[in-house]
Motif scaffolding. Structure first.
Motif, PDB file in Angstrom:
ATOM      1  N   ILE A  39      35.352 -15.746  27.392  1.00  0.00           N
ATOM      2  CA  ILE A  39      36.606 -16.291  26.564  1.00  0.00           C
ATOM      3  C   ILE A  39      37.381 -15.109  26.156  1.00  0.00           C
ATOM      4  O   ILE A  39      38.663 -15.091  26.171  1.00  0.00           O
ATOM      5  CB  ILE A  39      36.070 -16.938  25.472  1.00  0.00           C
ATOM      6  CG1 ILE A  39      35.374 -18.361  25.892  1.00  0.00           C
ATOM      7  CG2 ILE A  39      37.193 -17.537  24.396  1.00  0.00           C
ATOM      8  CD1 ILE A  39      34.974 -19.170  24.789  1.00  0.00           C
ATOM      9  N   GLY A  96      40.072 -26.610  26.206  1.00  0.00           N
ATOM     10  CA  GLY A  96      39.797 -26.374  27.606  1.00  0.00           C
ATOM     11  C   GLY A  96      40.862 -25.654  28.460  1.00  0.00           C
ATOM     12  O   GLY A  96      40.767 -24.869  29.210  1.00  0.00           O
ATOM     13  N   LEU A 104      42.888 -22.272  20.952  1.00  0.00           N
ATOM     14  CA  LEU A 104      41.553 -22.456  21.199  1.00  0.00           C
ATOM     15  C   LEU A 104      40.847 -22.611  20.032  1.00  0.00           C
ATOM     16  O   LEU A 104      40.130 -23.239  19.491  1.00  0.00           O
ATOM     17  CB  LEU A 104      40.849 -21.265  21.961  1.00  0.00           C
ATOM     18  CG  LEU A 104      39.433 -21.489  22.124  1.00  0.00           C
ATOM     19  CD1 LEU A 104      39.136 -22.845  22.892  1.00  0.00           C
ATOM     20  CD2 LEU A 104      38.786 -20.119  23.000  1.00  0.00           C
ATOM     21  N   ARG A 168      35.636 -22.503  30.681  1.00  0.00           N
ATOM     22  CA  ARG A 168      36.339 -23.931  30.180  1.00  0.00           C
ATOM     23  C   ARG A 168      35.709 -25.007  30.205  1.00  0.00           C
ATOM     24  O   ARG A 168      36.137 -26.060  29.400  1.00  0.00           O
ATOM     25  CB  ARG A 168      37.820 -23.670  30.682  1.00  0.00           C
ATOM     26  CG  ARG A 168      38.664 -22.563  30.690  1.00  0.00           C
ATOM     27  CD  ARG A 168      40.004 -22.785  31.565  1.00  0.00           C
ATOM     28  NE  ARG A 168      40.888 -21.807  31.245  1.00  0.00           N
ATOM     29  CZ  ARG A 168      41.729 -21.535  30.300  1.00  0.00           C
ATOM     30  NH1 ARG A 168      41.712 -22.414  29.221  1.00  0.00           N
ATOM     31  NH2 ARG A 168      42.513 -20.436  30.175  1.00  0.00           N
TER      32      ARG A 168
END
Length: 487
Positions: A39, A96, A104, A168
């Motif tokens: 991420i 996602g 996020l 994701r």
């Protein structure tokens, strides 16, 4: 003779549904852990900002838990469960597709709010749907086992998805599950009449408890970075306790309180919640530090790290089934005490890890010991925390035990991270090699976690010793004199 609810197809499907809700919420607290490096690289997170992918979920999850539980009691458990599930699914989808860090983090905050509505509604539905003694005991046993399994399975799934289709999918797996849950809810859970008018809702109490819980969880999460002695940390903690103290005063004076304080007259409920808080603090800490140890010291990949917890998952599943039988014979109290002591022993074994350690000698035995003990803690504590609670306060009791779990996790990570960091930094200052310094810090933290489980065993002496028989409320919780009519 009363027919067993679990003997029916509908009863079994209802149990599967409610445990699926619990599993989904529990697993999302840990599934993103191993995905964090991916991420950070894809969304260009800062190191400081990355923690909010984890913390954002925990803050709103723990902060809104009490509100979610009481709203479920007052406005209808199915209604609140559906609302939370929709919010959880949509926020997972948004997360996602996130292209920037802020989206996020916002999605994770919304996910936590959805979970705070789902979890107490689902657990209170379980305790009210399976009211017969043995049925309720078995149902709570399955729920407790799911709670113990979810953290380990979350770490494993996070590794599989991150190294497979991509990080994701850690979030994309949620919306289809939410759709199935919604369909099942309308097929299996009957609708309810609303029990309170919004005009009489305790707005002041809602603001105070939610603000206090949010600030408390936030300050615990930030304390290791800010420093426990910093003015900011002290101010945040003092502010949280002031808000919560004001909430207690408000509830004692309010004619329609959000959280009737009389619920704590139910024998053993406070001790069960505190036991859960301390026990979870030590257990969650184990995952955090062992994951860092395997990846940063032993050099494991994310998939190898996740797979290392699979024996723990199997051990918890087997032990949970045994625990349910033990509760019926000897009651919850000795099971909680024994489970906490065994978990303390397992954590102590794990605290002896070495910088040149191996999985089979340093990790596997300790993980299996912990799997046996923690199943007893989760299953029996959940049962004890709901024993003797009137049906109209089931959502509140469920929220209390789950809020204890979330605050315990945040508190454990904050305290034990500070212990590990202090030890590691001290050794690094003495020019000790990084793997040795890290391992020594993990050693101190896991040792402290084992001591916390010993404390949990001591507190568990004050819990109720339920054997799963049909419970009567240990203390009647009177309704307000001017309780509003149902709509």
């Amino acid at each position: 003779m009363t027919t067993s609810s679990l003997a029916t197809r509908r009863g079994k499907l209802t149990l599967i549904l409610l445990c699926a809700v619990g599993f989904l919420d529990f697993v999302d607290a840990s599934i993103v852990n191993i995905a964090l490096p991916h991420i950070r690289r894809d969304l260009d997170f800062s190191v400081q900002g990355l923690q909010w992918v984890l913390s954002g979920y925990l803050i709103t999850y723990g902060g809104f838990m009490l509100l979610g539980g009481r709203v479920a009691d007052l406005l209808g458990r199915r209604r609140v469960l559906v609302t939370g599930t929709v919010l959880f699914g949509i926020s997972s989808l948004v997360g996602g597709f996130a292209g920037i860090p802020g989206v996020l983090v916002g999605a994770r905050l919304a996910q936590g709010l959805g979970a705070a509505l789902m979890m107490p509604a689902a657990l209170s539905l379980l305790t009210t749907s399976f009211s017969e003694g043995k049925d309720r005991q078995k149902a709570l046993g399955v729920w407790g086992g799911i709670a113990g399994l979810a953290s380990a399975i979350g770490v494993f799934l996070g590794g599989v998805l991150s190294e497979g289709p991509g990080w994701r999918w850690v979030l994309f797996v949620n919306p289809p599950v939410c759709v199935l849950i919604l369909v099942a809810v309308y097929l299996l859970i009957p609708g309810e009449r609303r029990d309170a008018r919004l005009a009489n809702f305790d707005i002041v109490g809602t603001v105070l408890v939610t603000g206090g819980m949010l600030l408390l969880v936030y300050s615990l999460i930030k304390a290791p970075d800010q420093g426990w002695g910093s003015g900011r940390t002290i101010g945040e903690l003092v502010g949280a306790f002031v808000l919560l103290a004001a909430f207690v005063i408000n509830e004692q004076r309010n004619r329609n309180p959000l959280v009737p304080m009389a619920i704590f007259r139910v024998r053993g409920i406070a001790a069960a919640d505190v036991t859960q808080l301390i026990g979870v603090g030590g257990f969650v800490t184990m995952f955090f530090f062992l994951t860092l140890y395997m990846q940063n010291v032993l050099g494991y990949s994310p998939l190898q790290t996740g797979s290392a917890y699979l024996p723990l998952c199997g051990g918890v599943g087997i032990a949970a089934g045994i625990v349910v039988q033990l509760i019926g014979r000897i009651g919850t109290r000795p099971v909680i005490i024994g489970g906490a002591l065994i978990t303390a022993g397992g954590l102590y074994y794990l605290s002896r890890i070495g910088a040149d350690g191996s999985y089979m000698t340093d990790l596997f035995p300790g993980l299996m010991i912990v799997s046996i003990g923690i199943a007893g803690v989760f299953v029996a504590t959940t049962t004890a925390a709901n024993a003797g609670v009137p049906a109209d306060k089931a959502g509140l009791a469920a929220a209390l035990v789950n809020a204890s779990q979330q605050v315990g996790g945040a508190l454990g990570l904050a305290i034990f991270s500070a212990i590990a960091t202090a030890r590691t930094n001290h050794l690094l200052g003495d020019r000790i090699p990084v793997p040795t310094a890290l391992t020594s810090g993990f050693h101190r933290a896991l040792l402290a976690a084992s001591i916390a489980l010993l404390a949990a065993a001591f507190i568990a002496v004050r819990t109720v010793n339920s054997r799963g028989e049909a419970e009567q409320a240990a203390a009647e919780i009177p309704a307000p004199a001017d309780a509003p009519a149902a709509l």
